[in-house]
Design an enzyme around this catalytic site. Structure first.
Site, mmCIF file in Angstrom:
data_model
loop_
_atom_site.group_PDB
_atom_site.id
_atom_site.type_symbol
_atom_site.label_atom_id
_atom_site.label_comp_id
_atom_site.label_asym_id
_atom_site.label_seq_id
_atom_site.Cartn_x
_atom_site.Cartn_y
_atom_site.Cartn_z
ATOM 1 C CG ASN A 8 -1.663 1.257 1.446
ATOM 2 O OD1 ASN A 8 -1.821 2.038 0.514
ATOM 3 N ND2 ASN A 8 -2.159 1.468 2.666
ATOM 4 C CD1 TRP A 9 3.647 1.284 -2.827
ATOM 5 C CD2 TRP A 9 3.795 2.620 -4.622
ATOM 6 N NE1 TRP A 9 4.554 0.721 -3.693
ATOM 7 C CE2 TRP A 9 4.664 1.530 -4.802
ATOM 8 C CE3 TRP A 9 3.707 3.577 -5.625
ATOM 9 C CZ2 TRP A 9 5.455 1.377 -5.934
ATOM 10 C CZ3 TRP A 9 4.489 3.436 -6.765
ATOM 11 C CH2 TRP A 9 5.354 2.343 -6.921
ATOM 12 C CE LYS A 10 0.411 3.547 4.888
ATOM 13 N NZ LYS A 10 0.193 3.692 6.301
ATOM 14 C CG HIS A 93 -5.618 1.731 5.242
ATOM 15 N ND1 HIS A 93 -5.198 2.670 6.163
ATOM 16 C CD2 HIS A 93 -4.572 0.900 5.044
ATOM 17 C CE1 HIS A 93 -3.935 2.414 6.483
ATOM 18 N NE2 HIS A 93 -3.533 1.336 5.826
ATOM 19 C CD GLU A 95 -2.889 5.440 6.825
ATOM 20 O OE1 GLU A 95 -2.879 5.481 5.579
ATOM 21 O OE2 GLU A 95 -1.948 4.964 7.495
ATOM 22 C CD GLU A 163 -3.267 -2.689 7.489
ATOM 23 O OE1 GLU A 163 -2.130 -2.855 7.047
ATOM 24 O OE2 GLU A 163 -3.967 -1.708 7.208
ATOM 25 N N GLY A 169 2.734 2.121 10.664
ATOM 26 C CA GLY A 169 3.673 3.230 10.512
ATOM 27 C C GLY A 169 4.439 3.597 11.770
ATOM 28 C CB SER A 204 5.490 -1.895 11.839
ATOM 29 O OG SER A 204 5.087 -0.561 12.093
ATOM 30 N N GLY A 225 2.971 -1.234 4.191
ATOM 31 C CA GLY A 225 2.939 0.171 3.818
ATOM 32 C C GLY A 225 4.316 0.667 3.439
ATOM 33 N N GLY A 226 5.007 1.295 4.390
ATOM 34 C CA GLY A 226 6.301 1.946 4.129
ATOM 35 C C GLY A 226 7.298 1.071 3.385
HETATM 36 C C1 PEP Z 1 -0.516 0.086 5.957
HETATM 37 O O1 PEP Z 1 -0.529 1.229 5.505
HETATM 38 O O2 PEP Z 1 -1.474 -0.653 5.706
HETATM 39 C C2 PEP Z 1 0.626 -0.348 6.758
HETATM 40 C C3 PEP Z 1 0.584 -1.537 7.276
HETATM 41 O O3 PEP Z 1 1.677 0.534 6.885
HETATM 42 P P1 PEP Z 1 3.136 0.196 7.499
HETATM 43 O O4 PEP Z 1 3.580 -1.113 6.919
HETATM 44 O O5 PEP Z 1 3.983 1.347 7.089
HETATM 45 O O6 PEP Z 1 2.961 0.106 8.993
#
Ligand code: PEP
Length: 245
Positions: A8-10, A93, A95, A163, A169, A204, A225-226
């Site tokens: 997920n590049w957000k 998600h 967010e 999640e 994050g 994470s 994500g990241g």
């Molecule tokens: C996400 O955005 O779904 C996520 C899990 O981010 P990260 O891996 O950066 O915690």
């Protein structure tokens, strides 16, 4: 079950980032990765990412509107994503739930929209830190499964991403036992018909903890994500997936 590693590049990525899709797709084509791969870039890059991926990895959206079309400025429909070549879409998600006030009922309607357009819905859910500290994590997640995962979800059309909001994050992850127990709980909540759904872990996931997480029972992949922004990091995560059929 073959694991799914979804990125997920957000709200990250412009044209230059398509080089990461190219690198990942090349790697996937030449190295028989042990898991299915999905990258969800921002909507502006979906169509170009699909061309670059050329079927070697899946490309998805990060959200969709429940309706096919209409007066919803700034929104995108599942049909539009499908038309751009996407094969999946993330819905619910944390967010989106947090910053856009998305409810479980709305998330369920987005999952149905994804199916209507022939996309796989990756439905996200998970507790906040306060809810976990108050001992409510299992109840909250059960309620989210009940209200945001439609009863007729099947493995071909739907995956769940557990999640924990406090792990997204932050560099923090739940203890291995907590992940295992929550995934078992989610499977229980899904019941017999929806039991075939993949239950991904998200929060994470990094190259250095991926193997430990992906090895856990009932973990059918990861939403990243990241660490999905760089092809090399993401490849490292995919390559330690548990091989499955
Ligand atoms: C996400 O955005 O779904 C996520 C899990 O981010 P990260 O891996 O950066 O915690």
């Amino acid at each position: 079950m073959r694991q799914l590693i979804a990125g997920n590049w957000k709200m990250n990525g412009e044209s230059a980032s398509l080089a990461e899709v190219e690198a990942l797709a090349c790697w996937a084509a030449s190295s028989a990765p042990p898991a299915d791969i999905l990258i969800c870039p921002p909507h502006t890059l979906v169509a170009r990412a699909v061309v670059i991926a050329n079927g070697r990895i899946g490309i998805g959206g990060q959200d969709c509107h429940p309706d096919k079309s209409g007066a919803f400025t700034g929104d995108i429909s599942a049909e539009m994503l499908q038309d751009a070549g996407a094969s999946a879409v993330i819905v619910g998600h944390s967010e989106r739930r947090q910053y856009h006030g998305e409810t479980d009922a709305l998330v369920a309607s987005k999952a149905r929209a994804a199916w209507r357009a022939g996309l796989v819905a990756v439905i996200c859910l998970g507790e906040t830190e306060d809810q976990r500290l108050a001992g409510q994590a299992f109840r909250i997640v059960a309620d989210q499964v009940a209200a945001s995962v439609p009863q007729d979800a099947i493995g071909m059309t739907t995956a769940i991403a557990y999640e924990p909001v406090w792990a997204i994050g932050t560099g923090r992850t739940p203890a291995a036992q907590d992940i295992t127990e929550m995934h078992a709980h989610i499977r229980e909540c899904l019941g017999s018909v929806r039991r075939q759904l993949r239950v991904l872990y998200g929060g994470s996931v990094k190259p250095d903890n991926a193997r430990q997480i992906l090895d856990l029972p009932n973990v059918d992949g990861a939403l990243v994500g990241g660490a999905s922004l760089r092809a090399l990091d993401f490849q490292t995560i995919v390559s330690v997936a548990r091989p499955g059929s």
